[in-house]
Design an enzyme around this catalytic site. Structure first.
Site, short mmCIF file in Angstrom:
data_model
loop_
_atom_site.label_atom_id
_atom_site.label_comp_id
_atom_site.label_asym_id
_atom_site.label_seq_id
_atom_site.Cartn_x
_atom_site.Cartn_y
_atom_site.Cartn_z
N LYS A 1 -16.08 -88.81 51.29
CA LYS A 1 -15.92 -87.54 52.02
C LYS A 1 -16.82 -87.54 53.26
O LYS A 1 -17.65 -88.41 53.42
CB LYS A 1 -16.23 -86.36 51.10
CG LYS A 1 -17.63 -86.32 50.53
CD LYS A 1 -17.66 -85.38 49.33
CE LYS A 1 -18.99 -85.41 48.60
NZ LYS A 1 -19.95 -84.43 49.02
N TYR B 1 -39.92 -80.05 75.86
CA TYR B 1 -39.77 -78.59 75.83
C TYR B 1 -40.94 -77.94 75.10
O TYR B 1 -41.37 -78.41 74.04
CB TYR B 1 -38.47 -78.22 75.11
CG TYR B 1 -37.23 -78.49 75.92
CD1 TYR B 1 -37.01 -77.83 77.13
CD2 TYR B 1 -36.29 -79.41 75.49
CE1 TYR B 1 -35.87 -78.09 77.87
CE2 TYR B 1 -35.14 -79.67 76.22
CZ TYR B 1 -34.94 -79.01 77.43
OH TYR B 1 -33.82 -79.27 78.17
C1 LIG Z 1 -18.37 -83.38 42.89
C2 LIG Z 1 -19.08 -84.53 43.52
N1 LIG Z 1 -19.02 -85.73 42.91
C3 LIG Z 1 -19.66 -86.81 43.43
C4 LIG Z 1 -20.40 -86.71 44.60
C5 LIG Z 1 -21.13 -87.90 45.12
O1 LIG Z 1 -22.52 -87.67 44.99
P1 LIG Z 1 -23.61 -88.68 45.53
O2 LIG Z 1 -23.39 -88.79 46.99
O3 LIG Z 1 -24.90 -88.02 45.19
O4 LIG Z 1 -23.40 -89.96 44.83
C6 LIG Z 1 -20.49 -85.48 45.24
C7 LIG Z 1 -21.28 -85.35 46.47
O5 LIG Z 1 -21.74 -84.36 46.90
C8 LIG Z 1 -19.81 -84.36 44.69
O6 LIG Z 1 -19.85 -83.16 45.28
#
Ligand SMILES: Cc1ncc(COP(=O)(O)O)c(C=O)c1O
Length: 396
Positions: free
Chosen positions: A62, A287
């Site tokens: 993602k 700044y």
């Molecule tokens: C539901 C879910 N599963 C898995 C993951 C993966 O987690 P990580 O990046 O800590 O391995 C996330 C990441 O936010 C998540 O929201």
């Protein structure tokens, strides 16, 4: 990063592999973001090795592959063996379906964590995306969409075991346990939950979530189970189950904070010196003049700023490596630049056009994140779009 010698290139006076600068776009860029696909593939396999034999390892890609580019990261993980992918949004899922189809994995399972937003069911079905159902309302709409399309649609079911963010709350688990028949109308890929505190193995919430999740599973129809994120994998076999869902560790972030990082660094960030100047004592920098030189000081201005993800919290607290030596960020981070103190370098002071390492050996994304008062996740996903990105290795 490979040295110029190792890759057969000509050493560049700035210490950078000259072959990288053969591309005019790289020469024009103020900063180069190098992504090591071999390291990412190695990380995927390392997590597989950590898991109990028989546990499948998915890849969470993602937020554009945690900022590193889903188009290169997802096929890299597929080549390393991943067959199940997680994204946050439907559009990410649609994009990923195209990417994986074009690169030879048209049948990979793609799970959408945000679930089926009302009115999007047809989009999900058409692209064969598996929504994570976060409520009984999601389940009802998804069943109805399947019925209308004449299919038994794939779904994952998310049970909330303590995050209080997404997933069926306790009362909905009770209702489903009392009458699980709605689940007959979907093809249940897995039942999942998400850990809130896996990066802190001693946190009591880990054991509490394990207990709550097992209690819920015992009352629901049997299905494959998904539990662990990156850090959860290192909590041990109780958390492995059928499908692990690591994200951040694939990209090199340490899933075991406070202990040596078992992952390889994937990101190298090199930025160019735009100007070097000598300033007198008491002269302000940046700044708000938040830094004042205590004596004659040499300042190098580097072409990377908060628009590139160098968070403003790094003002007067971050570091970069100049010629392999640590140099402090002085003054505030600007949109397009930071200023670092290179007084110590004396006659060997770096010059305009030289590269400094913002993320590199001895100073990875986690070290930079700590200096910024944040976590590696935010550091990576904040990386902006202006970098000249270089992908090395095949990830095979
Ligand atoms: C539901 C879910 N599963 C898995 C993951 C993966 O987690 P990580 O990046 O800590 O391995 C996330 C990441 O936010 C998540 O929201």
């Amino acid at each position: 990063m490979k040295s110029a010698e190792a890759s057969g290139g000509t050493p560049h006076p700035t210490g950078l592999d000259a072959t990288l600068l053969a591309d005019p776009a790289a020469r024009r860029a103020c900063a180069l973001l190098q992504v090591d696909l071999d390291a990412a593939a190695w990380n995927y396999r390392r997590l597989c090795d950590q898991l109990t034999p028989g546990t499948e390892c998915a890849a969470v890609v993602k937020a554009n592959g945690y900022g590193l580019g889903i188009e290169r990261m997802a096929p890299t993980f597929a080549r390393a063996g991943a067959r199940t992918f997680f994204v946050a949004t439907i559009d990410e899922g649609l994009h990923l379906r195209r990417v994986l189809t074009e690169t030879g994995w048209p049948d990979a399972a793609i799970h959408v964590l945000s679930g089926p937003l009302p009115g999007t069911e047809r989009d999900l079905l058409d692209a064969r995306l598996t929504p994570v159902l976060n409520s009984l309302g999601d389940l009802d709409r998804w069943r109805a969409a399947g019925k209308a399309a004449g299919v038994r649609p794939a779904a994952a079911l998310h049970v909330d075991s303590g995050m209080s963010r997404l997933g069926l709350p306790d009362d909905e688990v009770d209702r489903l346990a009392a009458d699980p028949s709605p689940l007959d109308e979907v093809a249940l890929a897995h039942i999942m939950t998400h850990l809130s505190s896996a990066d802190d193995p001693g946190h009591p919430e880990n054991a509490a979530q394990l207990e709550r999740f097992d209690a819920a599973l015992a009352r629901l129809p049997a299905a494959p189970v998904s539990f662990a994120n990156s850090s959860g994998i290192f909590l041990g076999p109780d958390y492995h189950r059928n499908l692990a869902r690591p994200g951040v560790a694939l990209y090199g972030v340490n899933p075991t904070p406070g202990h040596p990082n078992p992952m390889q660094r994937v990101v190298t960030l090199k930025a160019r010196i735009l100007q070097v100047r000598q300033i007198d004592a008491q002269r302000g920098v940046g700044y708000g003049a938040s830094f004042r030189a205590q004596g004659p000081t040499r300042i190098a201005t580097i072409g990377v700023g908060y628009a590139d993800g160098l968070l403003r919290h790094l003002s007067n607290s971050g570091h970069v490596a100049v010629q392999g030596r640590c140099a402090p960020v002085v003054g505030r981070v600007s949109m397009d630049s930071i200023t670092v103190d290179v007084t110590e370098f004396g006659a060997n002071a770096p010059v305009v056009g030289d590269f400094v390492d913002v993320i590199g050996d001895g100073h990875d994304q986690d070290a930079l994140a700590e200096e910024a008062g944040t976590i590696g996740y935010e550091m990576l996903t904040a990386l902006g779009s202006r970098y000249h990105r270089v992908y090395t290795g095949g990830g095979g």
